[in-house]
Write an enzyme that holds these catalytic residues in place. Structure first.
Site, mmCIF file in Angstrom:
data_model
loop_
_atom_site.group_PDB
_atom_site.id
_atom_site.type_symbol
_atom_site.label_atom_id
_atom_site.label_comp_id
_atom_site.label_asym_id
_atom_site.label_seq_id
_atom_site.Cartn_x
_atom_site.Cartn_y
_atom_site.Cartn_z
ATOM 1 C CB CYS A 138 51.628 -27.384 21.541
ATOM 2 S SG CYS A 138 52.148 -25.664 21.696
ATOM 3 C CB CYS A 292 -2.667 8.281 2.547
ATOM 4 S SG CYS A 292 -4.069 7.422 1.816
ATOM 5 C CB CYS A 300 -8.941 17.717 -12.017
ATOM 6 S SG CYS A 300 -8.007 16.171 -11.799
ATOM 7 C CG HIS A 315 -6.708 1.146 -6.480
ATOM 8 N ND1 HIS A 315 -6.001 0.741 -5.380
ATOM 9 C CD2 HIS A 315 -5.817 1.170 -7.499
ATOM 10 C CE1 HIS A 315 -4.733 0.555 -5.714
ATOM 11 N NE2 HIS A 315 -4.597 0.800 -6.987
#
Length: 475
Positions: A138, A292, A300, A315
């Site tokens: 420049c 999982c 239960c 499910h």
């Protein structure tokens, strides 16, 4: 590693390998052409060392330098600012023509004040002989001491290829040879070249630094895609396009939005979503200690889903409803507060499942260690060889691969617009989730699971995963 022929230097995911847990059980002996066409995650890339990358870059620099009859240093500037485009494309581009015109046809010499036979530097105002001054193309003159100080300040801030002329409103970049000619301190020269190399690699569309800690390997792909790449040296896996953790099927922009949102809202989510839940039948407190989601209450013996607390026996047919979020069709007519609550509810639905699969992956690592211990015990007591029990390791590896993919389906689903495509995605997502939970359940009870049943479940789960990725993985 050889650097002779680029075309023969490619590594697939199997060659470089995923991390040990994700990659365990992959078969490298199959027909490569079939593998490329059947696996939606196949990605071809090579792992290069610094000297190989430098040789690759220098070939492009030399070709452009010869074609334009310019110095290699200026060729570097042109290639870097044009993202290392191939020489023929660069030569025909308007941007290159503008650059060459700027470099060689826009010189505007500085009008400096003379004090006797000396020039006065416009920065330090110290008069010096003309040979003590330098300029870029420049034509803006400054004394060498000011140039050197300018470079030192820029390099200290981590800037190298972005160093420009000191003149006001002049953005001409300083070529490498000009900078090095004025840097005296060896440490600064070394740091500058290190930063410049980093910038060259980052601007090259085919190159990516390995994000592993203190790793200097650079990965290269002629077709840069959002696919999983793994460093052959430190084994770090990442998305080649964005550098983050691999996130298929979610695209790079979406996963970035999701992770930002999680960082902002995760404390709220963690507060609402506790680590323990009550059994839906006897209401005793249960802590999840495995990957999982098929839970059995130790009190239960009730079987239920950890995510939705629904009865596991029914499910199978309802899994789609468990994984998908049910949008409120009338929410647009509700108050601002109601819409905000609905937005939080939606986010928590996806975040809880995202976080749950992340935790499950970690818990299943413990399951893998237990499997290894059991196999060792059986081998030591002559109850078969490692090869006889390899199917358990294959099952654990496939479970990790499937759950990893499933985890990243939730950010994808969160940002999807409602419609037929989202319904298809959620259906496939639910099918994959159901098969993953079946596989996880069987692996955790490997002692009582039939080998044929487990291997069949491995095949089903992988087919579900592959089908989802083929339909929704963006490349």
């Amino acid at each position: 590693m050889s650097g002779e022929d680029d075309s023969d230097m490619y590594y697939s995911d199997d060659d470089c390998g995923y991390d040990d847990y994700y990659n365990m059980g992959d078969d490298c002996d199959g027909d490569q052409l079939d593998y490329r066409t059947s696996d939606p995650e196949y990605f071809s890339y090579e792992c290069l060392r610094v000297e190989e990358v430098e040789r690759l870059l220098n070939e492009s620099i030399e070709a452009l330098s010869d074609a334009l009859q310019i110095t290699p240093s200026i060729a570097k500037v042109l290639l870097h600012t044009n993202e290392w485009a191939a020489s023929p494309n660069l030569l025909s581009s308007n941007k290159c023509n503008d650059w060459t015109q700027y470099l060689f046809g826009c010189r505007k010499p500085s009008h400096l004040e003379f004090i006797g036979n000396k020039l006065c530097c416009p920065v330090c105002l110290v008069p010096s002989l003309a040979e003590k001054f330098s300029h870029l193309a420049c034509g803006h003159l400054f004394c060498n001491d000011c140039w050197a100080m300018h470079f030192e300040v820029q390099i200290t801030q981590g800037i190298s290829t972005g160093i420009s002329c000191m003149a006001q409103d002049c953005g001409l970049l300083a070529p490498e040879d000009f900078v090095l000619s004025l840097l005296v301190r060896p440490q600064l020269r070394e740091k500058y070249q290190e930063f410049a190399f980093r910038d060259y690699v980052k601007s090259h569309p085919q190159l990516r630094f390995c994000p592993g800690p203190n790793c200097h390997i650079v990965l290269r792909s002629k077709e840069p895609k959002a696919k999983r790449a793994t460093c052959e040296l430190c084994k770090t896996s990442f998305c080649f396009r964005c550098g983050m953790e691999y996130h298929a099927p979610t695209d790079c922009a979406t996963i970035k939005k999701w992770l930002t949102k999680c960082a902002d809202d995760s404390e709220t989510a963690n507060y609402i979503s506790a680590h323990t839940k009550d059994c839906p039948r006897c209401h005793i407190c249960i802590e999840k200690n495995g990957g999982c989601n098929h839970m059995q209450c130790y009190n239960c013996k009730h079987d239920f889903c950890w995510m939705c607390l629904g009865d596991w026996k029914s499910h199978g047919s309802e899994y789609y409803e468990c994984s998908r979020y049910k949008e409120n069709p009338n929410i647009v007519n509700e108050s601002v507060h109601a819409q905000a609550r609905e937005a939080l509810k939606k986010y928590l639905h996806y975040y809880e499942r995202w976080e749950n699969h992340s935790k499950s992956l970690k818990l299943e690592e413990q399951t893998l260690e237990k499997i290894k211990t059991k196999i060792n015990a059986k081998v030591m007591t002559a109850s078969g060889t490692w090869i006889d029990w390899q199917y358990l390791m294959d099952a654990a590896a496939l479970l990790a691969k499937c759950r990893y993919t499933l985890q990243y389906t939730y950010p994808y689903a969160y940002y999807m617009e409602p419609g037929p495509r989202k319904e298809l995605f959620e259906y496939q997502q639910a099918q994959l989730e159901a098969e993953i939970e079946n596989l996880s359940w069987k692996i955790e009870r490997a002692e009582t699971t039939d080998r044929g049943d487990l291997e069949n479940q491995i095949d089903i789960a992988e087919k579900r995963r592959t089908t989802l990725l083929k339909d929704f993985l963006e490349v």
